[in-house]
Design a protein around this motif. Structure first.
Motif, PDB file in Angstrom:
ATOM      1  N   GLN A 101      24.333  -7.893  35.505  1.00  0.00           N
ATOM      2  CA  GLN A 101      23.413  -7.915  36.651  1.00  0.00           C
ATOM      3  C   GLN A 101      22.578  -6.511  36.985  1.00  0.00           C
ATOM      4  O   GLN A 101      23.384  -5.510  36.689  1.00  0.00           O
ATOM      5  CB  GLN A 101      24.125  -8.412  37.937  1.00  0.00           C
ATOM      6  CG  GLN A 101      24.859  -9.487  37.849  1.00  0.00           C
ATOM      7  CD  GLN A 101      25.507 -10.085  39.104  1.00  0.00           C
ATOM      8  OE1 GLN A 101      25.002  -9.702  40.272  1.00  0.00           O
ATOM      9  NE2 GLN A 101      26.666 -10.624  38.876  1.00  0.00           N
ATOM     10  N   VAL A 102      21.517  -6.597  37.288  1.00  0.00           N
ATOM     11  CA  VAL A 102      20.550  -5.402  37.607  1.00  0.00           C
ATOM     12  C   VAL A 102      20.288  -5.626  39.021  1.00  0.00           C
ATOM     13  O   VAL A 102      19.815  -6.384  39.474  1.00  0.00           O
ATOM     14  CB  VAL A 102      19.282  -5.168  36.680  1.00  0.00           C
ATOM     15  CG1 VAL A 102      18.656  -4.206  37.075  1.00  0.00           C
ATOM     16  CG2 VAL A 102      19.831  -5.360  35.385  1.00  0.00           C
ATOM     17  N   TRP A 103      20.892  -4.366  39.747  1.00  0.00           N
ATOM     18  CA  TRP A 103      20.574  -4.574  41.157  1.00  0.00           C
ATOM     19  C   TRP A 103      19.268  -3.971  41.379  1.00  0.00           C
ATOM     20  O   TRP A 103      18.710  -2.924  41.193  1.00  0.00           O
ATOM     21  CB  TRP A 103      21.373  -3.368  41.716  1.00  0.00           C
ATOM     22  CG  TRP A 103      21.568  -3.380  43.388  1.00  0.00           C
ATOM     23  CD1 TRP A 103      20.951  -2.130  44.077  1.00  0.00           C
ATOM     24  CD2 TRP A 103      21.936  -4.288  44.194  1.00  0.00           C
ATOM     25  NE1 TRP A 103      21.149  -2.618  45.358  1.00  0.00           N
ATOM     26  CE2 TRP A 103      21.630  -3.651  45.558  1.00  0.00           C
ATOM     27  CE3 TRP A 103      22.551  -5.445  44.050  1.00  0.00           C
ATOM     28  CZ2 TRP A 103      22.071  -4.411  46.808  1.00  0.00           C
ATOM     29  CZ3 TRP A 103      22.910  -6.201  45.358  1.00  0.00           C
ATOM     30  CH2 TRP A 103      22.679  -5.624  46.515  1.00  0.00           C
ATOM     31  N   GLN A 104      18.639  -4.717  42.168  1.00  0.00           N
ATOM     32  CA  GLN A 104      17.037  -4.701  42.540  1.00  0.00           C
ATOM     33  C   GLN A 104      16.851  -3.959  43.813  1.00  0.00           C
ATOM     34  O   GLN A 104      15.669  -3.968  44.274  1.00  0.00           O
ATOM     35  CB  GLN A 104      16.333  -6.324  42.340  1.00  0.00           C
ATOM     36  CG  GLN A 104      16.759  -6.808  40.931  1.00  0.00           C
ATOM     37  CD  GLN A 104      15.881  -6.027  39.788  1.00  0.00           C
ATOM     38  OE1 GLN A 104      15.049  -5.201  40.038  1.00  0.00           O
ATOM     39  NE2 GLN A 104      16.071  -6.373  38.621  1.00  0.00           N
ATOM     40  N   ARG A 105      17.826  -3.829  44.751  1.00  0.00           N
ATOM     41  CA  ARG A 105      17.309  -3.604  45.864  1.00  0.00           C
ATOM     42  C   ARG A 105      17.742  -1.813  46.133  1.00  0.00           C
ATOM     43  O   ARG A 105      17.871  -1.172  45.194  1.00  0.00           O
ATOM     44  CB  ARG A 105      18.090  -4.381  46.883  1.00  0.00           C
ATOM     45  CG  ARG A 105      17.779  -5.842  46.953  1.00  0.00           C
ATOM     46  CD  ARG A 105      18.297  -6.726  48.289  1.00  0.00           C
ATOM     47  NE  ARG A 105      17.594  -5.935  49.258  1.00  0.00           N
ATOM     48  CZ  ARG A 105      18.174  -6.229  50.641  1.00  0.00           C
ATOM     49  NH1 ARG A 105      18.968  -7.178  50.796  1.00  0.00           N
ATOM     50  NH2 ARG A 105      17.461  -5.513  51.503  1.00  0.00           N
TER      51      ARG A 105
END
Length: 230
Positions: A92-96
């Motif tokens: 998963q790539v953290w977008q926040r």
């Protein structure tokens, strides 16, 4: 109880809440940094909420969120089942924002608890201090500043509280090396303590557990790369 509190929070704050959810009998709300002081004040003073105490304040660093410690297709990436099944999960790539300041509130009169989350940007780690609302935030905010580098504007005495004088960096950040950057020793010739570059060899400390069924024997790989029977 959680359902009633959810309804009250929605009625009192309306659009001020970024999110409001219940999980495992606990409620977590997210608010924007600009609304922090006004929301926190109403959480304390509103008759139907009455969160008189701040019982904890901490920070979450999402820098490596969703990333595995070990690159292997023979071990799962999390939990006690790691190593028992092949991992089919994609990273998963953290977008926040990288950091979230988390407040844990307690209402003694109402016998209810609440978690409040507020995100701050990595390149601007500033957030208003809540000392004027709960005096107990003093040391919590100093700890968060020391270990994560969060700057609490309006704090009357924002100094390090856990690390040594002259310490460089924030040791609870995910990109801070586990072995540190310097080590301290006493120099008998100089008759004083001196700092030197750390001499410990860096290595991953999370055990790599790979279990293979072979004649009903489970093999566990140790962190050093060796293996042993379990």
């Amino acid at each position: 109880m959680p359902e009633a509190l959810l309804k009250q929070l929605g009625e009192v704050f309306e659009d001020a809440l970024v999110s409001c959810e219940e999980a495992l009998g606990e409620i977590t709300i997210e608010i924007g940094k600009d609304d922090l002081l006004s929301v926190m004040t109403r959480l304390r003073d509103h008759d139907d909420l009455a969160f008189e105490q701040l019982i904890d304040l901490t920070v979450v660093d999402y820098l490596t969120y969703g990333q595995d410690e070990w690159a292997t297709t023979e071990a799962t990436s999390s939990g006690f089942s790691r190593g028992q099944e092949s991992s089919q999960q994609q990273r998963q790539v953290w977008q926040r924002e990288r950091f979230a300041v988390v407040y844990h509130l307690l209402s003694i009169s109402r016998n209810q608890r609440l978690r409040v989350k507020c995100f701050v940007k990595e390149n601007r780690t500033t957030i208003p201090s809540v000392i004027s609302i709960w005096a107990s935030a003093n040391w919590y905010e100093r700890e968060a500043f020391d270990l994560f580098g969060i700057l609490f504007t309006g704090h009357p005495d924002l100094r390090r509280i856990m690390t040594d004088y002259g310490f460089v960096g924030h040791p609870f950040r995910k990109d801070f090396p586990l072995i540190g950057n310097v080590e301290l020793r006493f120099d008998a010739k100089q008759n004083r303590c001196v700092y030197e570059p750390v001499s410990i060899e860096p290595r991953v400390l999370v055990p790599r557990v790979i279990r293979k069924q072979k004649d009903e024997t489970i093999y566990v790989a140790a962190p050093e790369g060796g293996s042993k029977d379990a």
